[in-house]
Design an enzyme around this catalytic site. Structure first.
Site, PDB file in Angstrom:
ATOM      1  N   ARG A  14       0.845  -1.207   0.000  1.00  0.00           N
ATOM      2  CA  ARG A  14       0.000   0.000   0.000  1.00  0.00           C
ATOM      3  C   ARG A  14       0.885   1.264   0.000  1.00  0.00           C
ATOM      4  NH1 ARG A  14      -0.405   4.632   2.795  1.00  0.00           N
ATOM      5  NH2 ARG A  14       0.039   3.484   4.720  1.00  0.00           N
ATOM      6  N   ASP A  15       1.559   1.526   1.105  1.00  0.00           N
ATOM      7  CA  ASP A  15       2.359   2.758   1.197  1.00  0.00           C
ATOM      8  C   ASP A  15       3.491   2.708   0.168  1.00  0.00           C
ATOM      9  OD1 ASP A  15       3.376   5.166   2.149  1.00  0.00           O
ATOM     10  OD2 ASP A  15       3.319   4.563   4.247  1.00  0.00           O
ATOM     11  N   HIS A 207       5.728   4.178  12.578  1.00  0.00           N
ATOM     12  CA  HIS A 207       5.624   4.155  11.107  1.00  0.00           C
ATOM     13  C   HIS A 207       6.532   5.277  10.589  1.00  0.00           C
ATOM     14  CE1 HIS A 207       3.058   3.810   7.322  1.00  0.00           C
ATOM     15  NE2 HIS A 207       3.570   5.029   7.151  1.00  0.00           N
ATOM     16  N   HIS A 209       9.063   6.983   7.955  1.00  0.00           N
ATOM     17  CA  HIS A 209       9.652   7.074   6.612  1.00  0.00           C
ATOM     18  C   HIS A 209      11.123   7.460   6.764  1.00  0.00           C
ATOM     19  CE1 HIS A 209       6.017   6.672   3.991  1.00  0.00           C
ATOM     20  NE2 HIS A 209       5.433   6.832   5.171  1.00  0.00           N
ATOM     21  N   CYS A 240       4.234   9.182   0.428  1.00  0.00           N
ATOM     22  CA  CYS A 240       2.837   9.611   0.364  1.00  0.00           C
ATOM     23  C   CYS A 240       2.702  10.641  -0.749  1.00  0.00           C
ATOM     24  CB  CYS A 240       2.408  10.211   1.708  1.00  0.00           C
ATOM     25  SG  CYS A 240       0.763  10.932   1.646  1.00  0.00           S
ATOM     26  N   ASN A 249       9.048   4.148   3.426  1.00  0.00           N
ATOM     27  CA  ASN A 249       9.216   3.738   4.826  1.00  0.00           C
ATOM     28  C   ASN A 249      10.592   3.108   4.985  1.00  0.00           C
ATOM     29  OD1 ASN A 249       6.143   3.299   4.199  1.00  0.00           O
ATOM     30  ND2 ASN A 249       6.339   3.616   6.392  1.00  0.00           N
TER      31      ASN A 249
HETATM   32  P1  HMG Z   1     -13.294  14.291  -1.543  1.00  0.00           P
HETATM   33  O1  HMG Z   1     -13.117  14.726  -2.964  1.00  0.00           O
HETATM   34  O2  HMG Z   1     -13.300  15.349  -0.496  1.00  0.00           O
HETATM   35  O3  HMG Z   1     -14.569  13.349  -1.353  1.00  0.00           O
HETATM   36  O4  HMG Z   1     -12.150  13.255  -1.217  1.00  0.00           O
HETATM   37  P2  HMG Z   1     -16.075  13.490  -1.667  1.00  0.00           P
HETATM   38  O5  HMG Z   1     -16.791  12.712  -0.639  1.00  0.00           O
HETATM   39  O6  HMG Z   1     -16.437  14.931  -1.901  1.00  0.00           O
HETATM   40  O7  HMG Z   1     -16.218  12.702  -3.057  1.00  0.00           O
HETATM   41  C1  HMG Z   1     -15.636  13.187  -4.263  1.00  0.00           C
HETATM   42  C2  HMG Z   1     -15.539  12.050  -5.270  1.00  0.00           C
HETATM   43  O8  HMG Z   1     -14.714  11.007  -4.753  1.00  0.00           O
HETATM   44  C3  HMG Z   1     -16.872  11.378  -5.581  1.00  0.00           C
HETATM   45  O9  HMG Z   1     -16.791  10.881  -6.903  1.00  0.00           O
HETATM   46  C4  HMG Z   1     -16.884  10.222  -4.626  1.00  0.00           C
HETATM   47  O10 HMG Z   1     -17.714   9.173  -5.059  1.00  0.00           O
HETATM   48  C5  HMG Z   1     -15.442   9.777  -4.648  1.00  0.00           C
HETATM   49  P3  HMG Z   1     -17.359  11.713  -8.165  1.00  0.00           P
HETATM   50  O11 HMG Z   1     -18.796  11.972  -7.828  1.00  0.00           O
HETATM   51  O12 HMG Z   1     -16.549  12.981  -8.231  1.00  0.00           O
HETATM   52  O13 HMG Z   1     -17.123  10.786  -9.287  1.00  0.00           O
HETATM   53  N1  HMG Z   1     -15.032   9.073  -3.434  1.00  0.00           N
HETATM   54  C6  HMG Z   1     -14.519   7.843  -3.430  1.00  0.00           C
HETATM   55  N2  HMG Z   1     -14.234   6.965  -4.411  1.00  0.00           N
HETATM   56  C7  HMG Z   1     -13.726   5.782  -4.057  1.00  0.00           C
HETATM   57  N3  HMG Z   1     -13.474   5.438  -2.777  1.00  0.00           N
HETATM   58  C8  HMG Z   1     -13.731   6.272  -1.775  1.00  0.00           C
HETATM   59  C9  HMG Z   1     -14.275   7.531  -2.083  1.00  0.00           C
HETATM   60  N4  HMG Z   1     -14.658   8.586  -1.324  1.00  0.00           N
HETATM   61  C10 HMG Z   1     -15.112   9.522  -2.164  1.00  0.00           C
HETATM   62  N5  HMG Z   1     -13.466   5.903  -0.517  1.00  0.00           N
HETATM   63  C11 HMG Z   1     -11.115  11.447  -0.018  1.00  0.00           C
HETATM   64  C12 HMG Z   1     -12.002  12.702   0.080  1.00  0.00           C
HETATM   65  C13 HMG Z   1     -10.708  11.050   1.361  1.00  0.00           C
HETATM   66  C14 HMG Z   1     -11.900  10.351  -0.679  1.00  0.00           C
HETATM   67  C15 HMG Z   1      -9.885  11.811  -0.896  1.00  0.00           C
HETATM   68  O14 HMG Z   1      -9.294  12.955  -0.371  1.00  0.00           O
HETATM   69  C16 HMG Z   1      -8.894  10.707  -0.978  1.00  0.00           C
HETATM   70  O15 HMG Z   1      -9.162   9.643  -1.521  1.00  0.00           O
HETATM   71  N6  HMG Z   1      -7.677  10.935  -0.473  1.00  0.00           N
HETATM   72  C17 HMG Z   1      -6.646   9.902  -0.573  1.00  0.00           C
HETATM   73  C18 HMG Z   1      -5.597  10.155   0.378  1.00  0.00           C
HETATM   74  C19 HMG Z   1      -4.588   9.054   0.350  1.00  0.00           C
HETATM   75  O16 HMG Z   1      -4.860   7.907   0.006  1.00  0.00           O
HETATM   76  N7  HMG Z   1      -3.336   9.425   0.737  1.00  0.00           N
HETATM   77  C20 HMG Z   1      -2.301   8.488   0.843  1.00  0.00           C
HETATM   78  C21 HMG Z   1      -2.487   7.558   2.011  1.00  0.00           C
HETATM   79  S1  HMG Z   1      -2.177   8.327   3.590  1.00  0.00           S
HETATM   80  C22 HMG Z   1      -0.500   8.067   3.868  1.00  0.00           C
HETATM   81  O17 HMG Z   1       0.204   7.610   2.995  1.00  0.00           O
HETATM   82  C23 HMG Z   1       0.047   8.328   5.231  1.00  0.00           C
HETATM   83  C24 HMG Z   1       0.260   7.051   6.045  1.00  0.00           C
HETATM   84  O18 HMG Z   1       1.128   6.156   5.351  1.00  0.00           O
HETATM   85  C25 HMG Z   1       0.858   7.377   7.417  1.00  0.00           C
HETATM   86  C26 HMG Z   1       2.090   8.284   7.339  1.00  0.00           C
HETATM   87  O19 HMG Z   1       3.054   7.955   6.635  1.00  0.00           O
HETATM   88  O20 HMG Z   1       2.043   9.311   8.003  1.00  0.00           O
HETATM   89  C27 HMG Z   1      -1.055   6.302   6.296  1.00  0.00           C
HETATM   90 MG    MG Z   2       3.264   6.287   5.356  1.00  0.00          MG
END
Ligand code: HMG
Ligand code: MG
Length: 302
Positions: A14-15, A207, A209, A240, A249
């Site tokens: 995933r990450d 966690h 990086h 990310c 990571n």
């Molecule tokens: P948004 O645009 O604010 O959401 O996104 P919305 O509710 O307004 O919906 C907009 C559109 O997205 C709609 O589709 C929804 O259906 C769709 P449209 O009508 O435009 O076609 N939608 C979705 N589609 C599929 N699956 C869903 C979903 N939700 C809404 N679950 C949202 C808000 C959170 C969805 C968006 O900002 C997003 O997907 N962000 C992704 C962030 C991400 O994955 N970042 C990387 C992971 S985090 C990380 O790496 C850190 C970590 O490793 C820890 C660390 O290192 O610190 C965990």
């Molecule tokens: Mg991470």
């Protein structure tokens, strides 16, 4: 306080992969997860149910989790941002664990999930409730615990407050994310000491990086405080997409080598995890970043 056993969570599928620009074939994702489980990793983060517009690489997570061969002793958590994500995950395959993800920095929360920290908890409430009612283990991430790519300094107490809110939602484990790898050991210690005033150390994971090359040193520091769950990514893959400049990571191979060298058990077969790293790196067309993987390879070609 140093633990005798450490549980390693490999977040590579995933990450590790989420930041890859070129689409990684479905078959390679599945093989990677199966290889990591075969290598003895007790937890392999298998994908994420976020918006495919935001993270295109994870758009096939439903297929990935539906197709992997599962080992009964391995958990396969997936990242879930909201109810839509949870419903999609439940429709795709059996779900044993989900991870919700919050941040200790307001700007990062906005950039990563398009809402404030408070709003993110409004979204997580029903997700947590439904997951727990189905007996699904709940994990929570706190991003930016040692610094934010947009705001810079993050107070240890901000990380602690968010960790407590995740605990209150029912998280069995809270993973403290140094998203951009800016932390150094004494800062990591201060942060964990602030968090453990609110959440017991047995519920915490690290966690980290490795952008600045500090992750192993930071891990050693927090192991001394009793943290016994470590997130790492095979071959050091990842980053990310919403944390500009963040590297992967800490590499699983490096963590396993360090822990085994200190007499700490992990249940992970180092040679097998290094082989899994070489295989995915061939697909990605690059060399493993892990120094341990490189050393093993140099040794075997002597
Ligand atoms: P948004 O645009 O604010 O959401 O996104 P919305 O509710 O307004 O919906 C907009 C559109 O997205 C709609 O589709 C929804 O259906 C769709 P449209 O009508 O435009 O076609 N939608 C979705 N589609 C599929 N699956 C869903 C979903 N939700 C809404 N679950 C949202 C808000 C959170 C969805 C968006 O900002 C997003 O997907 N962000 C992704 C962030 C991400 O994955 N970042 C990387 C992971 S985090 C990380 O790496 C850190 C970590 O490793 C820890 C660390 O290192 O610190 C965990
Ligand atoms: Mg991470």
């Amino acid at each position: 306080m140093m633990p005798k056993m450490v549980r390693i969570v490999d977040v590579g599928p995933r990450d590790g992969l989420q930041n890859e620009a070129a689409l990684v074939p479905l078959s390679a994702k599945i093989k990677l997860i199966e290889n990591l489980a075969d290598a003895g990793l007790p937890v392999v983060e298998a994908g994420s149910f976020v918006s495919p517009k935001w993270v295109p690489q994870m758009a096939d997570s439903a297929e990935v989790v539906a197709k992997i061969k599962r080992r009964p002793s391995t958990r396969y958590p997936v990242l879930i941002p909201n109810m839509k994500g949870l419903e999609a995950a439940l429709a795709a395959a059996p779900v044993d664990e989900i991870a919700i993800f919050a941040a200790a920095s307001e700007t990062f929360s906005q950039r990563n999930i398009n809402c404030s920290i408070d709003e993110s908890f409004e979204r997580f409430g029903p997700v947590a409730k439904m997951a727990l009612s189905r007996g699904i283990r709940l994990r929570g991430y706190v991003s930016c615990v040692l610094g934010c790519p947009y705001e810079g300094h993050v107070a240890p107490n901000s990380a602690a407050q968010v960790a407590l809110r995740l605990l209150d939602l029912g998280c069995a484990e809270i993973s403290l994310g140094d998203t951009t790898g800016v932390g150094t050991p004494l800062k990591a210690i201060d942060m964990v000491n602030a968090v453990t005033k609110k959440v017991s150390v047995g519920k915490l994971a690290a966690h980290f990086h490795d952008t600045w090359g500090q992750a192993l040193a930071n891990l050693y520091a927090v192991l001394n405080l009793g943290i016994s769950v470590i997130d790492s990514s095979v071959s050091g893959l990842g980053g990310c997409p919403y944390a500009p400049g963040a590297a992967g990571n800490v590499a699983t191979e490096d963590v396993v080598y360090m822990l085994h060298g200190m007499g700490i058990e992990t249940g992970v077969d180092l040679a097998k995890v290094a082989a899994a790293g070489r295989e995915i790196c061939l697909v990605l067309g690059r060399k493993p970043l892990s120094r341990t993987a490189q050393a093993l390879q140099a040794q075997s070609s002597k």
